[in-house]
Design an enzyme around this catalytic site. Structure first.
Site, PDB file in Angstrom:
ATOM      1  N   SER A   1      44.061  97.059 -57.689  1.00 55.85           N
ATOM      2  CA  SER A   1      44.027  95.601 -57.624  1.00 55.85           C
ATOM      3  C   SER A   1      42.717  95.117 -58.221  1.00 55.85           C
ATOM      4  O   SER A   1      41.920  95.908 -58.725  1.00 55.85           O
ATOM      5  CB  SER A   1      44.140  95.136 -56.160  1.00 55.85           C
ATOM      6  OG  SER A   1      43.000  95.573 -55.426  1.00 55.85           O
ATOM      7  N   LYS A   2      42.474  93.823 -58.151  1.00 57.37           N
ATOM      8  CA  LYS A   2      41.261  93.262 -58.754  1.00 57.37           C
ATOM      9  C   LYS A   2      39.991  93.871 -58.167  1.00 57.37           C
ATOM     10  O   LYS A   2      39.006  94.059 -58.861  1.00 57.37           O
ATOM     11  CB  LYS A   2      41.241  91.740 -58.582  1.00 57.37           C
ATOM     12  CG  LYS A   2      42.248  91.031 -59.465  1.00 57.37           C
ATOM     13  CD  LYS A   2      42.136  89.531 -59.337  1.00 57.37           C
ATOM     14  CE  LYS A   2      43.121  88.834 -60.267  1.00 57.37           C
ATOM     15  NZ  LYS A   2      43.044  87.370 -60.162  1.00 57.37           N
TER      16      LYS A   2
END
Length: 471
Positions: free
Chosen positions: A242-243
């Site tokens: 994810s980010k």
């Protein structure tokens, strides 16, 4: 000829998972002397943005993943898709469906309530002996593909092995929306057909799309490519990338100070291996690359290993290239880089100590900006023992005949002998006054980099605090 493609959707930025897909597709084409095509799948007009398209192009350019054809844009090929849909409507492999979104959702709710898989039930599908309802007024139909109801779709996945999906698991896919815009799965099929794609290498989130696309290709009488689905990349903690793990624009890796060759080398080893080889050029990678050595299990991103690789490539990089990259960073920060000391020379001295260019920039910046340190830190090093040695050193440094590291080193030893001091007592103070840091490369090399006037001025800055008696 082998023809591969990378087909990102510009609804977000080009992230690490996408880059690995592009890298493997590019390398496979290069290994076989084939062609690599870039295609922008921008049919989702509501979410696609020009900025995201440009970010994809910029990312590919930064990485050096050169494409032989493209970029092709799906929205520029809409008339072609419509023509194929018209042919399918004519030959019966597609049909109009007047079921409204609200009706479809009610149908799915009923199916869920009965414990069934929610799916379109074929209300508007033409069959021999079947009477279709009258088209309702004011409803614009979608176009659905007439998926086979018997048999199964099977393929030998180049990564995952044999996969088979029964056709009863697939309902009739919408290939054109009510506003006549074609859908993703249909556009992909026509593009792969028209562009002669022989090998589709993509993420395993597309596995469920593959049987649908194969059925459409067969209905069109088109050749079916070979498919290879890459497993997902997990973050350092084993969770889906994810980010917070780095699933951000690949250009942010540039901003953080990673070299493109380090990023590519790292991603090449993320799910693929060639014995115990860890560090290799992209030319070597293309020579070695095959799909048989890709692991079907998820790969795990390791920031520490990426940093280690980046450190290696920084050490190997040409000093003038690194200096040019640093100069761009300084310009963005409003830091003026003077001709002295030479940015190339400072870079050469410091590049062994860092793993990223942002760290290198922070270290090197002190040569072009005034050093900053607290009065408390200065007082810790400007001791009653060190002060006389500093004064002697400055006095003799001003008159030093040869301004080079060996001569400065000899002067340091001379001053230490005069004042009966150990090297750290004076060297730590000199480091602080010159760079604002307690730890640097060899102090004689640091001093030699500075113009004489600048070095003397910084060393005398202790006077401003009342620390030196003068001269």
């Amino acid at each position: 000829m082998v023809r591969t493609r990378f087909a990102p959707s510009p609804t977000g930025f080009l992230h690490i998972g996408g880059v690995r897909t592009a890298l493997f597709s590019w390398a496979y084409a290069r290994h076989h002397g084939g062609k690599f095509i870039l295609r922008i799948e921008d049919t989702d007009a509501a979410r696609s943005t020009p900025e995201a398209v440009q970010a994809i192009i910029d990312g590919m350019d930064w990485l050096g993943l050169e494409y032989d054809e493209g970029p092709f844009y799906q929205m520029q090929r809409v008339e072609r898709y419509k023509a194929v849909i018209h042919e399918m409507l004519e030959n019966g492999s597609a049909y109009y469906c007047y079921m409204t979104p609200e009706e479809l959702e009610r149908l799915r709710e009923e199916q869920r309530a009965k414990g069934l898989k929610p799916r379109y039930d074929g209300t508007w599908r033409p069959e021999v002996g079947k009477t279709l309802p009258a088209p309702p007024d004011g409803v614009r139909p979608v176009v659905r593909f007439r998926n086979p109801v018997d048999g199964a779709v099977a393929w030998k996945d180049l990564v995952k092995g044999y996969i088979e999906i029964d056709n009863t698991e697939l309902d009739d896919l919408v290939i054109a929306r009510a506003d006549l815009t074609p859908t993703y799965n249909f556009c992909v099929v026509v593009d792969d057909w028209d562009m002669g794609i022989t090998h589709v290498i993509r993420g395993d989130d597309h596995v469920n799309n593959t049987p649908r696309q194969i059925n459409i290709l067969r209905a069109l009488g088109a050749a079916v490519p070979q498919y290879g689905h890459l497993s997902m990349i997990l973050g350092d903690d084993g969770q889906k990338l994810s980010k917070r793990h780095g699933a951000v624009s690949v250009m942010q890796y540039d901003e953080k100070g990673y070299l493109p060759e380090a990023v590519l080398n790292y991603l090449a080893r993320l799910g693929w291996s060639h014995g115990d080889d860890e560090i290799f050029s992209m030319a070597q990678f293309c020579e070695w690359f095959d799909l048989g050595h890709i692991t079907p299990s998820a790969a795990q991103f390791n920031t520490e290993k990426l940093n280690w690789l980046n450190s290696h490539y920084i050490k190997q990089a040409d000093n003038s290239r690194l200096a040019s990259l640093l100069a761009k960073r300084f310009n963005a920060l409003g830091v003026s880089v003077s001709s002295e000391p030479s940015l190339d020379a400072v870079t050469a001295l410091y590049k062994e100590r860092v793993s990223r260019l942002d760290e290198l920039a922070e270290e090197v910046k002190v040569f072009y900006t005034d050093p900053e340190f607290s009065a408390e830190l200065l007082a810790r090093h400007l001791t009653s023992e060190a002060q006389p040695a500093l004064e002697t050193f400055i006095d003799r440094l001003e008159r030093l005949e040869s301004w080079d590291a060996p001569s400065i080193n000899a002067l340091l030893k001379e001053c230490l002998k005069i004042h009966n001091l150990k090297m750290p007592k004076l060297a730590m103070l000199l480091r602080l006054l010159l760079t604002g840091r307690e730890h640097t490369p060899s102090i004689d090399a640091i001093i030699a980099l500075f113009p004489r006037d600048t070095a003397i001025k910084r060393l005398k800055s202790a006077e401003d605090s009342g620390g030196l008696s003068g001269g």
